[in-house]
Each structure stands twice: as C-alpha cells, then as structure tokens.
Design a protein around this motif. Structure first.
Motif, PDB file in Angstrom:
ATOM      1  N   ALA A 174      65.641  25.481  63.285  1.00  0.00           N
ATOM      2  CA  ALA A 174      65.322  26.519  62.298  1.00  0.00           C
ATOM      3  C   ALA A 174      65.857  27.843  62.832  1.00  0.00           C
ATOM      4  CB  ALA A 174      63.817  26.601  62.105  1.00  0.00           C
ATOM      5  N   SER A 213      61.298  24.130  53.610  1.00  0.00           N
ATOM      6  CA  SER A 213      60.136  24.892  53.127  1.00  0.00           C
ATOM      7  C   SER A 213      59.224  24.006  52.292  1.00  0.00           C
ATOM      8  CB  SER A 213      60.598  26.035  52.234  1.00  0.00           C
ATOM      9  OG  SER A 213      61.240  26.988  52.988  1.00  0.00           O
ATOM     10  N   PRO A 214      57.926  24.246  52.347  1.00  0.00           N
ATOM     11  CA  PRO A 214      57.015  23.480  51.481  1.00  0.00           C
ATOM     12  C   PRO A 214      57.236  23.847  50.016  1.00  0.00           C
ATOM     13  CG  PRO A 214      55.800  24.713  53.169  1.00  0.00           C
ATOM     14  CD  PRO A 214      57.203  25.214  53.184  1.00  0.00           C
ATOM     15  N   THR A 215      57.010  22.884  49.145  1.00  0.00           N
ATOM     16  CA  THR A 215      57.011  23.185  47.710  1.00  0.00           C
ATOM     17  C   THR A 215      55.611  23.666  47.336  1.00  0.00           C
ATOM     18  OG1 THR A 215      58.551  21.352  47.455  1.00  0.00           O
ATOM     19  CG2 THR A 215      57.601  22.227  45.439  1.00  0.00           C
ATOM     20  N   GLU A 216      54.613  23.038  47.963  1.00  0.00           N
ATOM     21  CA  GLU A 216      53.222  23.472  47.816  1.00  0.00           C
ATOM     22  C   GLU A 216      52.541  23.301  49.167  1.00  0.00           C
ATOM     23  OE1 GLU A 216      51.028  21.501  44.682  1.00  0.00           O
ATOM     24  OE2 GLU A 216      52.769  21.690  43.371  1.00  0.00           O
ATOM     25  N   GLY A 217      51.423  23.981  49.342  1.00  0.00           N
ATOM     26  CA  GLY A 217      50.657  23.829  50.583  1.00  0.00           C
ATOM     27  C   GLY A 217      51.164  24.738  51.685  1.00  0.00           C
ATOM     28  N   ARG A 218      50.707  24.444  52.900  1.00  0.00           N
ATOM     29  CA  ARG A 218      51.000  25.356  54.005  1.00  0.00           C
ATOM     30  C   ARG A 218      51.057  24.587  55.334  1.00  0.00           C
ATOM     31  NH1 ARG A 218      46.611  28.379  53.546  1.00  0.00           N
ATOM     32  NH2 ARG A 218      47.586  29.763  52.049  1.00  0.00           N
ATOM     33  N   VAL A 219      51.933  25.034  56.217  1.00  0.00           N
ATOM     34  CA  VAL A 219      51.976  24.487  57.572  1.00  0.00           C
ATOM     35  C   VAL A 219      51.814  25.661  58.533  1.00  0.00           C
ATOM     36  CG1 VAL A 219      53.382  23.289  59.301  1.00  0.00           C
ATOM     37  CG2 VAL A 219      53.504  22.586  56.912  1.00  0.00           C
ATOM     38  N   THR A 220      50.814  25.590  59.397  1.00  0.00           N
ATOM     39  CA  THR A 220      50.625  26.640  60.397  1.00  0.00           C
ATOM     40  C   THR A 220      50.882  26.030  61.773  1.00  0.00           C
ATOM     41  OG1 THR A 220      48.900  27.557  58.990  1.00  0.00           O
ATOM     42  CG2 THR A 220      49.046  28.453  61.206  1.00  0.00           C
ATOM     43  N   VAL A 221      51.727  26.691  62.525  1.00  0.00           N
ATOM     44  CA  VAL A 221      52.121  26.164  63.840  1.00  0.00           C
ATOM     45  C   VAL A 221      51.768  27.203  64.889  1.00  0.00           C
ATOM     46  CG1 VAL A 221      54.085  25.443  65.233  1.00  0.00           C
ATOM     47  CG2 VAL A 221      54.016  24.825  62.831  1.00  0.00           C
ATOM     48  N   CYS A 241      59.766  20.088  58.191  1.00  0.00           N
ATOM     49  CA  CYS A 241      58.917  21.138  57.622  1.00  0.00           C
ATOM     50  C   CYS A 241      58.103  21.803  58.737  1.00  0.00           C
ATOM     51  CB  CYS A 241      58.007  20.548  56.552  1.00  0.00           C
ATOM     52  SG  CYS A 241      57.119  21.816  55.683  1.00  0.00           S
ATOM     53  N   ILE A 242      57.598  20.994  59.672  1.00  0.00           N
ATOM     54  CA  ILE A 242      56.830  21.565  60.793  1.00  0.00           C
ATOM     55  C   ILE A 242      57.737  22.481  61.629  1.00  0.00           C
ATOM     56  CG2 ILE A 242      55.588  21.004  62.935  1.00  0.00           C
ATOM     57  CD1 ILE A 242      54.737  18.357  61.522  1.00  0.00           C
ATOM     58  N   GLY A 289      60.089  24.231  60.474  1.00  0.00           N
ATOM     59  CA  GLY A 289      60.511  25.397  59.686  1.00  0.00           C
ATOM     60  C   GLY A 289      61.898  25.246  59.114  1.00  0.00           C
ATOM     61  N   SER A 333      50.587  35.522  57.531  1.00  0.00           N
ATOM     62  CA  SER A 333      50.443  35.186  56.114  1.00  0.00           C
ATOM     63  C   SER A 333      49.123  35.730  55.586  1.00  0.00           C
ATOM     64  CB  SER A 333      50.486  33.667  55.932  1.00  0.00           C
ATOM     65  OG  SER A 333      50.023  33.327  54.661  1.00  0.00           O
ATOM     66  N   ASN A 365      47.633  34.823  52.912  1.00  0.00           N
ATOM     67  CA  ASN A 365      46.826  33.796  52.242  1.00  0.00           C
ATOM     68  C   ASN A 365      46.207  32.780  53.205  1.00  0.00           C
ATOM     69  OD1 ASN A 365      47.715  34.902  49.784  1.00  0.00           O
ATOM     70  ND2 ASN A 365      49.619  33.754  49.976  1.00  0.00           N
ATOM     71  N   ALA A 366      46.753  32.700  54.420  1.00  0.00           N
ATOM     72  CA  ALA A 366      46.291  31.654  55.341  1.00  0.00           C
ATOM     73  C   ALA A 366      44.933  31.990  55.944  1.00  0.00           C
ATOM     74  CB  ALA A 366      47.324  31.451  56.447  1.00  0.00           C
ATOM     75  N   GLN A 408      53.372  30.586  63.531  1.00  0.00           N
ATOM     76  CA  GLN A 408      54.267  30.621  62.376  1.00  0.00           C
ATOM     77  C   GLN A 408      53.556  29.944  61.207  1.00  0.00           C
ATOM     78  OE1 GLN A 408      58.620  29.818  63.356  1.00  0.00           O
ATOM     79  NE2 GLN A 408      57.555  28.749  64.989  1.00  0.00           N
ATOM     80  N   VAL A 409      53.707  30.519  60.038  1.00  0.00           N
ATOM     81  CA  VAL A 409      53.126  29.908  58.838  1.00  0.00           C
ATOM     82  C   VAL A 409      54.266  29.643  57.861  1.00  0.00           C
ATOM     83  CG1 VAL A 409      51.515  30.208  56.922  1.00  0.00           C
ATOM     84  CG2 VAL A 409      50.926  31.102  59.173  1.00  0.00           C
ATOM     85  N   PHE A 410      54.386  28.404  57.445  1.00  0.00           N
ATOM     86  CA  PHE A 410      55.417  28.052  56.475  1.00  0.00           C
ATOM     87  C   PHE A 410      54.758  27.772  55.138  1.00  0.00           C
ATOM     88  CE2 PHE A 410      56.937  26.347  60.658  1.00  0.00           C
ATOM     89  CZ  PHE A 410      57.847  27.364  60.898  1.00  0.00           C
ATOM     90  N   GLU A 411      55.139  28.559  54.157  1.00  0.00           N
ATOM     91  CA  GLU A 411      54.565  28.442  52.807  1.00  0.00           C
ATOM     92  C   GLU A 411      55.684  28.503  51.785  1.00  0.00           C
ATOM     93  OE1 GLU A 411      52.192  32.032  53.295  1.00  0.00           O
ATOM     94  OE2 GLU A 411      50.386  30.849  53.017  1.00  0.00           O
ATOM     95  N   PRO A 412      55.385  28.079  50.541  1.00  0.00           N
ATOM     96  CA  PRO A 412      56.414  28.250  49.504  1.00  0.00           C
ATOM     97  C   PRO A 412      56.646  29.744  49.297  1.00  0.00           C
ATOM     98  CG  PRO A 412      54.590  26.889  48.709  1.00  0.00           C
ATOM     99  CD  PRO A 412      54.156  27.469  50.001  1.00  0.00           C
TER     100      PRO A 412
END
Lengths: 292, 278
Positions: A125, B101-109, B95-96, B98, B14, B16-17, A12-16
């Motif tokens: 979530a 949500s991030p305002t900036e940046g990225r979390v990959t799980v 945030c991890i 889910g 994603s 962009n990731a 899973q990728v969480f992004e703005p």
C-alpha cells in the motif's frame, strides 16, 4: 533486533471513501515521505535499462542527436539550404527535440508504470502516483546529459559557421529551470492521465505512440514559433507543450526572456495537467489492484 | 461486570471509528468488498469506442468478494485463513494491508504492517539481488539507511549461494527468488505480518527456518496472518484459524478443528497428502 521505532503503534483505519478522492493531506504527506522510493526506483530502472547495452547511457544522447540530424537534413533540404543562418535551425531543432523527448518520456514511460508495476501494486500500500513520478524522475535523469551535448554543438557550430545565432551570457538563462519544471509537471500530469487510461484500456499505449508523433509535429520543434501568425498562433497555446517549447527556443536560441503570455501558458498547462491528471489518477487508484 | 480493558482513541484517524481495545492488532467490522469485472475478452479503447457508437453498455459482472465479515485479531496471535479458491482470502489480506478499500464496513489496524502477498515484490529481474532488496525495502516503507543496514542479514537469511546476491535476479531459481522475497518481508520487524502462500517458497530446510523466524516474531508479540492451502502450515504455526467461503466467514476456532471442518466440507478425508496443498 527490533528498535523502539518498530514498536511505535501506527493506527490506520480503512473505510469507504465518501467522496471520490481519498483525504488529500495524508496522501500528499505519504507521497512526500516515500519520495526516496521513487528516486531509487528511477535510478535502478535507469541502471537496468542500459545494463545489457554495450554503449550504455551513451544512447541517451545518441538517440535524440541522430534523430535531430535526420530531421535537420530533411528540414534543410525542404528549405533549400542554410539561408545564411548557419546552424541556428539545427540548434533550434536539437534543443526542441531534447526538451520534447523529456516530456514524451515522462508520458510514455509513466503511462506504463502502473500496468508494469503489477506485483508491487498487489503487494504494497503506497500512493500509486509514486510510480509515474519515478518515471518522470528517470526522464529528467535521461534529459540532463543532453544539455552539455547541446552546448558543445552550439559552441562548435558558431566556430565553424559564424552566422549561427548564439545567445551571449544573459540573466534570461534563469528562465531555464522554470521552463523545465513546467515541462516536468506537464509531462507528469499527462502521465497520470494515460497511466490511468492504460489500466482500463490496455491498447492506450499503442495509441500513445501515434499521439506523441502527431504532438511533436504540432509542436514548435521542426518549425519555428515565429512562423505562426494571427489565429495560427493559437496552436502554440492549445498545445500543452507549445508555450514551454516556445520559451525554450526564445531563451536558448535568441537569449531573450519569454513573453508574458508564454509564461502564463507554461504555468497554465503545468497546473492544469497536474490538477486534472492528479484528480483522474487519485480518484481511481483504489481500483488499480482489482483491474491489474 | 467491570472490565479492565484499555481502549485506543482512533478519532484522530477516523471520526466515525469507535475506540479500539488496546490488545487488538486488527479489528474488522462488518466488512464488505464488491467490485465489477469486465466480461469482455480484451478491455481496449477500440472496443469501448465501438460499443459507444452502437450505444451498447459495457458487459460487467459484480463480484461480492467479502460479505459482512467481522473479526478481531489480538496482538501476538498467528491467524490461519483457509478456504477454497475465490473464498476472498487474498482480498481480505489486501484490505487489511490498505491495498483495497472497503465497500462497506471498517478495518482498523494497530501496528506497522509488512506484506508478502505476491512473490518478487519490487523485483526487477535485470538488477542484482542486493539492488532488489533495497527496492523491496523502500517499497515496504523502510528508509534507505534502514534497508542498507539489513541487506547482509537478508541475504544471509535467504541462504543464497556464494556471490549470488550481486548477480541479476533473472539468474535465480524460483526457490531462490521466493526465499529472497520472504527474507525481505520478515526483515522489516513488522508488528503485523501478512503472508499469502509465501511459505511454499524454498525447500524443507528453508521452510523450517521460516517457521522458526515466525515463532520468533510471535514471541516478540508480533501478529501474523497466514493464507495457505498447505493445511499442515496452518495447524503447525497458527493458534487460531478461520474458514472463509464465498466471501463469508464460516467459522473461527482452533486450527485443528477448522481444518477438520474444511476437509469434511471438501469431502477429501484427512489423508496426510491433503495437508500438503489444498
């Protein structure tokens, strides 16, 4: 012991989100995948609600039935008797009330579903729309037992008051599932709007009590749709439940199929409610964990 | 320098990731989370209408809960997160998971997550423990069949007194309530387990049982993240720790070192009592 399924990597990728809405296809897929949660939540909430009540689920039928009787007495007194129509007015009132209550329960319980589900929202979530969806299922479960009661009153009313209008067997009854789906979608869509508002403004629910009361008076429940003429009939179409309640009366009382414009009205409000409610709710649901 | 690192392609999730090293369970890149909170005592429609009629703007304050935080968590590690109140620990966990949500940046799980970030998840006090286990499990994403097959195991782990599993949860003591929540969370056999102050539930015997269960999860290469003010929990269970302060990552290292730094910062010394609840 862990099963193989447990080790299947789930990335899973969480992004703005660039847009205001999250990607809708994964959202809808996840919503559908977790529907059992909503169904069970509705079942357990229903169970919990009537656990301490001596009459239990009998109240589900008794409540609108008694209210129907009260309104019937008021309406009959104002009109000065049956006027040779037997229990037709009572039948119209009851099926209108039962259907209206179904939509009202969707909206009022749904409006509280997010603020009441605080711990769940802070811990897990999942698509938040599942919570108002669960209350819509619960409202439907509570509506279903009122139908046999209505049919019983209709049949016995005809026996004691032969002037009572009772539709014979007709294929127009096939419109009933369509009408109920439209009522459910309209109620669910409006629940999404009010559930979101309730997160931001905690007095929304108080306001909703008055809104639903006025809504009922403006709906063809205590009065017949035929009493409106000319521009007055617009009232049926600007009311989200107007077309569905008119169709309900047409099918259940007269046994006739709803007019094309009424069918369009039912569809319009169902789609518009889900569309507007869904957009409003989903675009703000990421905020809920912060606001609660 | 050559590298044997294998990478996971995450482009299907994603665009962009960048690919993520396979040995990582969690990758956090330049994560920032900010939100606005209302400064009004009551957020009501009435106040909003009054404000609009007076053409006043809503009084809000912007909070930077997480600031440019980057962190890699390998599979099978137990990461402790320490920091004072308002450091952003719970926000990071959410945030991890889910939830935020991030305002900036990225979390990959990379893995199935189970969370225990607030006690009594999905619990309806009028329903029995058994019903609540089913609700809690379904909320976590298990199927009804999966959770039903685990109900007895969960009840046994929670060490509820005889017959309590079929009694309404409102009759439970706070310890029983906490133990049941913890049991539901660890029964999911997650790849990644996120715990926020969850180990404060239960008595010493249950705490030991919880520690044992977590060691077992680690042995199965599961990843655990623990937020705790009980510093002894961090030094006993974790192999790595981070110290967060006002949304930033101040340091990362061995739990003992991080706890020492944190205690020095708090200026409370290292008395045994300080390890209980900071």
């Amino acid at each position: 012991m862990p099963t193989n399924q447990d080790f299947v990597p789930k990335i899973q990728v969480f992004e703005p989100h660039r847009a205001s809405l999250p990607p809708l296809i994964p959202y809808i897929k996840e919503f559908w995948k977790r529907r059992t949660f909503a169904i069970e939540l509705a079942r357990f909430s229903d169970k919990a609600e009537y656990l301490d009540s001596r009459l239990g689920k009998v109240w589900l039928v008794l409540n609108p039935l008694l209210l129907g009787m009260v309104y019937y007495l008021v309406v009959t007194i104002i009109r000065g008797g049956h006027k040779g129509t037997g229990l037709t007015t009572l039948d119209h009132l009851l099926i209108g009330l039962f259907t209206f209550y179904f939509a009202q329960n969707c909206v009022t319980a749904g409006a509280q579903s997010i603020t009441m589900g605080g711990r769940l929202i802070l811990n897990q979530a999942f698509p938040r729309a599942l919570l108002p969806f669960a209350t819509a299922i619960q409202a439907f479960q509570q509506f279903v037992p009122t139908i046999p009661v209505y049919i019983f009153i209709l049949v016995t009313g005809k026996y004691f008051y032969p002037a009572t209008q009772v539709p014979g067997w007709t294929f127009n009854f096939l419109w009933i599932p369509f009408i109920l789906v439209c009522v459910a979608l309209t109620g669910f869509g409006l629940a999404l709007v009010f559930a979101t508002l309730n997160v931001y403004f905690r007095d929304t629910n108080k306001l909703l009590t008055y809104i639903t009361r006025i809504w009922m008076y403006l709906s063809p429940v205590l009065w017949l749709p035929e009493t409106l003429h000319g521009m007055g009939r617009l009232l049926l179409y600007v009311n989200p439940l107007g077309p569905a309640l008119t169709a309900t009366s047409d099918v259940w009382i007269s046994g006739k199929g709803p007019h094309g414009l009424i069918i369009f009205g039912c569809l319009f409000w169902a789609i518009a409610s889900i569309g507007i409610g869904g957009y409003f709710f989903i675009s703000r649901e990421r905020d809920f964990a912060i606001r609660i | 320098m050559s590298s044997d690192k294998k990478f996971l392609d995450v482009s299907h999730v994603s665009k962009n990731a960048a690919p993520m090293p396979e040995e990582l369970a969690i990758r956090i890149e330049e994560l920032s989370i900010s939100y606005k909170v209302s400064l009004e005592a009551k957020r009501t429609l009435k106040n909003a209408v009054m404000r609009a009629s007076l053409r006043q703007e809503a009084r809000v304050r912007s909070i930077d809960a997480i600031k440019k935080l980057s962190l890699d968590v390998p599979h099978g590690s137990v990461l402790g997160i320490v920091g004072s109140n308002g450091a952003g620990k719970s926000t990071l966990m959410r945030c991890i998971a889910g939830i935020l949500s991030p305002t900036e940046g990225r979390v990959t799980v990379n893995g199935k997550i189970s969370t225990l970030l607030a006690l009594g998840v999905g619990f309806n006090p009028a329903l029995s423990g058994r019903d609540n286990i089913i609700l809690g499990g379904l909320a976590s994403g298990l199927t009804k069949e999966e959770i039903e097959s685990k109900t007895d195991e969960i009840a046994e782990f929670a060490a509820l007194p005889d017959g309590f599993i079929d009694l309404p949860v409102r009759t439970y003591s706070s310890g029983m309530y906490g133990r049941l929540s913890f049991s539901v969370a660890v029964s999911m056999t997650p790849d990644i387990l996120l715990l926020d102050e969850a180990l404060s539930a239960g008595d010493a015997a249950f705490k030991e049982k919880s520690f044992e269960r977590m060691r077992q999860l680690c042995a199965e290469a599961r990843t655990i993240l623990i937020v705790s003010h009980a510093l002894a929990t961090v030094t006993d269970l974790c192999d790595t720790a981070i110290w967060m302060h006002k949304g930033s990552l101040l340091s990362k290292g061995k739990p003992e070192e991080i706890v020492d730094q944190y205690l020095k910062f708090l200026n409370v010394g290292s008395l045994p009592s300080n390890y209980e609840d900071m």
